[in-house]
Motif scaffolding. Structure first.
Motif, PDB file in Angstrom:
ATOM      1  N   UNK A   1       1.822  16.043  -3.655  1.00  0.00           N
ATOM      2  CA  UNK A   1       1.767  15.641  -1.871  1.00  0.00           C
ATOM      3  C   UNK A   1       1.599  16.848  -1.407  1.00  0.00           C
ATOM      4  N   UNK A   2       2.273  17.634  -1.566  1.00  0.00           N
ATOM      5  CA  UNK A   2       1.946  19.716  -1.496  1.00  0.00           C
ATOM      6  C   UNK A   2       0.521  19.903  -1.734  1.00  0.00           C
ATOM      7  N   UNK A   3       0.373  20.088  -2.951  1.00  0.00           N
ATOM      8  CA  UNK A   3      -1.308  20.023  -3.088  1.00  0.00           C
ATOM      9  C   UNK A   3      -2.339  19.390  -1.831  1.00  0.00           C
ATOM     10  N   UNK A   4      -1.870  17.837  -1.849  1.00  0.00           N
ATOM     11  CA  UNK A   4      -3.291  17.702  -0.907  1.00  0.00           C
ATOM     12  C   UNK A   4      -3.202  17.982   0.483  1.00  0.00           C
ATOM     13  N   UNK A   5      -2.057  18.416   1.180  1.00  0.00           N
ATOM     14  CA  UNK A   5      -1.408  18.574   1.714  1.00  0.00           C
ATOM     15  C   UNK A   5      -1.868  20.156   2.500  1.00  0.00           C
ATOM     16  N   UNK A   6      -1.371  20.928   1.585  1.00  0.00           N
ATOM     17  CA  UNK A   6      -2.333  22.538   1.296  1.00  0.00           C
ATOM     18  C   UNK A   6      -3.916  22.609   1.227  1.00  0.00           C
ATOM     19  N   UNK A   7      -4.927  21.342   0.792  1.00  0.00           N
ATOM     20  CA  UNK A   7      -6.035  21.113   0.593  1.00  0.00           C
ATOM     21  C   UNK A   7      -6.950  21.057   2.334  1.00  0.00           C
TER      22      UNK A   7
ATOM     23  N   UNK B   1       0.757  -1.041  -0.170  1.00  0.00           N
ATOM     24  CA  UNK B   1      -0.073   0.038   0.069  1.00  0.00           C
ATOM     25  C   UNK B   1       1.074   1.267   0.148  1.00  0.00           C
ATOM     26  N   UNK B   2       1.858   1.353  -0.870  1.00  0.00           N
ATOM     27  CA  UNK B   2       2.632   2.699  -0.922  1.00  0.00           C
ATOM     28  C   UNK B   2       2.909   2.729  -2.727  1.00  0.00           C
ATOM     29  N   UNK B   3       3.244   3.664  -2.363  1.00  0.00           N
ATOM     30  CA  UNK B   3       3.731   4.152  -4.441  1.00  0.00           C
ATOM     31  C   UNK B   3       4.358   5.536  -4.728  1.00  0.00           C
ATOM     32  N   UNK B   4       5.087   5.384  -5.240  1.00  0.00           N
ATOM     33  CA  UNK B   4       5.935   6.669  -5.824  1.00  0.00           C
ATOM     34  C   UNK B   4       5.388   7.726  -6.343  1.00  0.00           C
ATOM     35  N   UNK B   5       4.804   9.271  -5.007  1.00  0.00           N
ATOM     36  CA  UNK B   5       4.040  10.272  -6.184  1.00  0.00           C
ATOM     37  C   UNK B   5       5.173  11.116  -6.198  1.00  0.00           C
ATOM     38  N   UNK B   6       4.886  12.421  -7.001  1.00  0.00           N
ATOM     39  CA  UNK B   6       5.399  13.372  -7.090  1.00  0.00           C
ATOM     40  C   UNK B   6       5.580  14.041  -5.875  1.00  0.00           C
ATOM     41  N   UNK B   7       6.812  15.686  -5.255  1.00  0.00           N
ATOM     42  CA  UNK B   7       6.248  15.586  -4.337  1.00  0.00           C
ATOM     43  C   UNK B   7       5.370  16.577  -4.390  1.00  0.00           C
ATOM     44  N   UNK B   8       4.609  17.359  -5.935  1.00  0.00           N
ATOM     45  CA  UNK B   8       4.010  17.992  -6.388  1.00  0.00           C
ATOM     46  C   UNK B   8       2.910  17.999  -5.731  1.00  0.00           C
TER      47      UNK B   8
END
Lengths: 293, 136
Positions: free
Chosen positions: A287-293, A278-285
């Motif tokens: 994650x920031x977007x979801x974190x910021x929302x 249950x992991x995946x490699x995702x772009x940093x962008x």
């Protein structure tokens, strides 16, 4: 009893020995950085060998010259000669080196024998030949044995090196296989992998076969056994790196890896393994977007 | 290992010789202009046969030759041993049959891998000839 060999052993020892030593030095490979201690040691070695050979010539001469039943080479001479031959083998020199050294001595002794007026050549010449023949054989044998032992030791250490189990991520192990997989290596691979699985509580192990040149039925069987064993420990295996030719060959051979997950590249295999935990490699962008929302 | 312009003879006695034999096969294959898939096919076949020699006969040898003519490139390999021979050829060529706990895919698989496959076996002499063909 030969007076000539006695002469050479005692009264004329230093002259003959000096001649042989200089012949040895002339024939020795030019080590510019050879330490003086090494040269000195090989001189004492040569002296000891000279004495042992002449002792053997004097004491072990068969009573009947035509008897082909060669007596055993004296133990101390055998030991000296083994050392004489094993050292160049360890240093990676040519087998010609110890043998030509030995033959240089034979040439000198032969010349002395022919020049000496009172010797009974009929008995001594064949005896000299016979002894040096067996010494040359022994030298070559020792050289070969030493090299073989070195090769065996090296391949063992290479084997140790070539089966690392890497922890790729939490609960994911990576086992990059390189080279020929024989029974012994397969056993070692299995052992290491199983230990690492237990130690890291791994859920997925990736077997990367990019570096395995040929997968024939024997290799395939080893792999299957390894995979079966990991399954018993609750780990799933992802195989990666089978080449297109390899895949074609395996199906032609009729080998089926059944329910083993396989991916063409290590990259795809890693993505698959991450998904399984249950992991995946995702772009940093992102994650920031979801974190910021 | 001895080589002539036309072929190579590899003695088979232990596991390292398997590697030597299949490398020789692969090299000649490449030199004759076979593609990568063909090289792998032949190398795998040689690997299987050489392993059989070691497992069942102990020692033997393998002859790898260029058999090309005007129309086809052809590489042929003969693997021979003086072992006890194969008792039942038909069974040995059946998929899944093995007397040694193996997969039983070696001989039948090898037969499928190559273009020509001939086998003769009797106590004291087992000879397997395989070949790949490719038109120029």
């Amino acid at each position: 009893m030969s007076s000539l060999f006695d002469d050479l052993r005692h009264s004329r020892r230093s002259a003959i020995l000096d001649e042989w030593l200089s012949a040895l030095r002339a024939g020795a490979p030019q080590h510019t950085d050879a330490p003086a201690s090494m040269l000195a040691r090989s001189d004492t070695e040569a002296q000891a060998l000279y004495d042992a050979i002449l002792d053997a010539l004097i004491e072990h001469q068969p009573a009947d010259s035509r008897s082909t039943a060669a007596k055993d080479t004296p133990v101390n001479l055998t030991a000296l000669l083994r050392q004489w031959s094993a050292e160049p083998a360890r240093q990676g020199l040519s087998p010609a080196q110890p043998i030509s050294g030995l033959l240089a001595l034979k040439r000198i002794l032969l010349r002395e024998l022919i020049a000496s007026p009172d010797s009974s050549r009929d008995t001594e010449l064949p005896w000299l030949e016979q002894l040096f023949d067996s010494l040359a054989l022994l030298t070559f044998e020792t050289f070969g044995e030493t090299r073989e032992r070195m090769i065996a030791a090296q391949s063992l250490s290479l084997m140790e090196l070539s089966t690392p189990v890497l922890r790729l991520w939490h609960r994911i192990l990576l086992l990059p296989l390189v080279g020929v997989i024989d029974t012994q290596r397969a056993r070692q691979i299995t052992e290491r992998l199983l230990e690492a699985i237990v130690q890291h509580e791994a859920r997925v192990s990736i077997l990367d076969l990019t570096g395995v040149p040929i997968i024939d039925t024997s290799v395939a069987q080893h792999l299957m056994k390894t995979i079966d064993a990991t399954r018993l420990l609750g780990t799933r295996t992802v195989m990666t790196g089978i080449s297109p030719e390899g895949a074609q060959t395996l199906t032609k051979l009729g080998i089926r890896f059944g329910d083993v997950i396989s991916r063409a590249t290590l990259r795809a295999g890693i993505a698959e393994a991450l998904l399984m935990v249950d992991r995946r490699i995702a772009p940093v962008e992102a994650r920031r977007a979801t974190g910021g929302a | 290992m001895t080589s002539t312009p036309f072929g190579q003879r590899v003695e088979i006695g232990d596991a390292a010789d398997i590697v030597t034999a299949r490398r020789a096969a692969r090299e000649l294959c490449e030199r004759l202009g076979f593609g990568k898939a063909d090289q792998t096919r032949l190398a795998t076949a040689v690997s299987e046969l050489a392993r059989n020699v070691i497992q069942y006969a102990g020692t033997g040898h393998c002859l790898i030759e260029d058999g090309s003519d005007a129309l086809n490139r052809r590489i042929q390999v003969v693997v021979e041993d003086q072992g006890p021979g194969i008792a039942n050829l038909e069974q040995a060529l059946t998929y899944g049959y093995s007397t040694s706990g193996g997969l039983g895919a070696g001989l039948p698989g090898t037969r499928r891998l190559v273009d020509d496959f001939q086998i003769e076996s009797a106590p004291g002499l087992t000879r397997i000839s395989i070949a790949l063909n490719k038109p120029f």
